[in-house]
Write a protein that holds these residues in place. Sequence first.
Motif, short mmCIF file in Angstrom:
data_model
loop_
_atom_site.label_atom_id
_atom_site.label_comp_id
_atom_site.label_asym_id
_atom_site.label_seq_id
_atom_site.Cartn_x
_atom_site.Cartn_y
_atom_site.Cartn_z
N ARG A 210 71.03 15.92 45.31
CA ARG A 210 69.58 16.13 45.29
C ARG A 210 69.29 17.49 45.92
N VAL A 211 68.30 18.19 45.36
CA VAL A 211 67.81 19.43 45.93
C VAL A 211 66.29 19.32 45.96
N LEU A 212 65.73 19.44 47.15
CA LEU A 212 64.29 19.29 47.34
C LEU A 212 63.78 17.98 46.73
N GLY A 213 64.58 16.94 46.83
CA GLY A 213 64.20 15.63 46.33
C GLY A 213 64.45 15.40 44.85
N LEU A 214 64.92 16.43 44.14
CA LEU A 214 65.15 16.30 42.70
C LEU A 214 66.62 16.02 42.42
N PRO A 215 66.92 14.99 41.59
CA PRO A 215 68.31 14.64 41.33
C PRO A 215 68.98 15.55 40.29
N TYR A 216 70.23 15.90 40.56
CA TYR A 216 71.03 16.72 39.66
C TYR A 216 72.42 16.12 39.53
N ALA A 217 73.07 16.40 38.41
CA ALA A 217 74.50 16.16 38.25
C ALA A 217 75.15 17.53 38.32
N VAL A 218 76.03 17.74 39.28
CA VAL A 218 76.71 19.01 39.42
C VAL A 218 78.03 18.89 38.67
N VAL A 219 78.15 19.69 37.60
CA VAL A 219 79.33 19.63 36.73
C VAL A 219 80.22 20.82 37.06
N GLN A 220 81.43 20.49 37.52
CA GLN A 220 82.44 21.52 37.78
C GLN A 220 83.19 21.78 36.48
N ARG A 221 83.24 23.05 36.08
CA ARG A 221 83.89 23.42 34.82
C ARG A 221 85.25 24.05 35.10
N GLN A 222 86.09 24.10 34.06
CA GLN A 222 87.40 24.74 34.20
C GLN A 222 87.25 26.21 34.54
N LYS A 223 86.34 26.88 33.86
CA LYS A 223 86.08 28.29 34.10
C LYS A 223 84.58 28.48 34.23
N GLY A 224 84.18 29.45 35.02
CA GLY A 224 82.76 29.74 35.15
C GLY A 224 82.10 28.95 36.26
N MET A 225 80.81 29.16 36.35
CA MET A 225 80.02 28.54 37.41
C MET A 225 79.78 27.06 37.13
N GLN A 226 79.44 26.35 38.21
CA GLN A 226 79.06 24.95 38.07
C GLN A 226 77.75 24.86 37.30
N TRP A 227 77.59 23.75 36.61
CA TRP A 227 76.32 23.46 35.95
C TRP A 227 75.56 22.47 36.82
N TRP A 228 74.28 22.75 37.02
CA TRP A 228 73.39 21.82 37.71
C TRP A 228 72.50 21.19 36.65
N VAL A 229 72.89 20.03 36.20
CA VAL A 229 72.16 19.35 35.12
C VAL A 229 71.03 18.53 35.73
N PRO A 230 69.78 18.85 35.36
CA PRO A 230 68.65 18.10 35.93
C PRO A 230 68.66 16.66 35.43
N LEU A 231 68.49 15.74 36.37
CA LEU A 231 68.42 14.32 36.01
C LEU A 231 66.98 13.81 36.12
N TYR A 232 66.05 14.71 36.35
CA TYR A 232 64.63 14.33 36.44
C TYR A 232 63.96 14.59 35.10
N VAL A 233 64.64 14.21 34.03
CA VAL A 233 64.12 14.39 32.68
C VAL A 233 63.27 13.19 32.29
N ASP A 234 62.58 13.30 31.16
CA ASP A 234 61.63 12.28 30.73
C ASP A 234 62.27 10.91 30.46
N ASP A 235 63.51 10.86 30.03
CA ASP A 235 64.18 9.59 29.74
C ASP A 235 65.56 9.60 30.38
N ARG A 236 65.60 9.41 31.69
CA ARG A 236 66.87 9.48 32.42
C ARG A 236 67.86 8.41 31.97
N ARG A 237 67.35 7.21 31.77
CA ARG A 237 68.25 6.13 31.32
C ARG A 237 68.85 6.48 29.96
#
Length: 143
Positions: A84-111
């Motif tokens: 969580r960052v500032l109360g917002l949920p994220y999935a932090v995806v570690q990749r083989q190459k490059g920067m991590q992805w911070w995928v927002p989980l506060y989307v309209d249809d999380r389920r």
Amino acid sequence: MGTTSDPTYRISWRSRLVVAASLLLAALFVLAWLSDALVLVLLLAVPLVAMVLVPAVTVRADGMSLYGVNHLQWNEVVSVRATRVLGLPYAVVQRQKGMQWWVPLYVDDRRGLFATLASRAPAGNALHAFAAMGPDPSFNLAP
């Protein structure tokens, strides 16, 4: 390549991020109006508006797209963790190459996002395992 049947999840209009961005934009507008710097507000408004209007996450058969620009193949994923960052949920995806992805989980249809990731990511993939566990109960995923 994405198709029209690829599910897309947008940032929820009800999220704290949108409320905070709206308040920030309103405050900037008032300050700019008072100081005759309206051009500055317009330059700041474009990214804030785009943040809400641009699709946040598109799940494709071959991977994911983030904000319609960045593309991730399933085989690039090394690990995934929730945060969580500032109360917002994220999935932090570690990749083989490059920067991590911070995928927002506060989307309209999380389920729906979790269900789509669980069904489209290959078995054994870290995103598949993350999505199959389901959303963290602390993310308060009530509809």
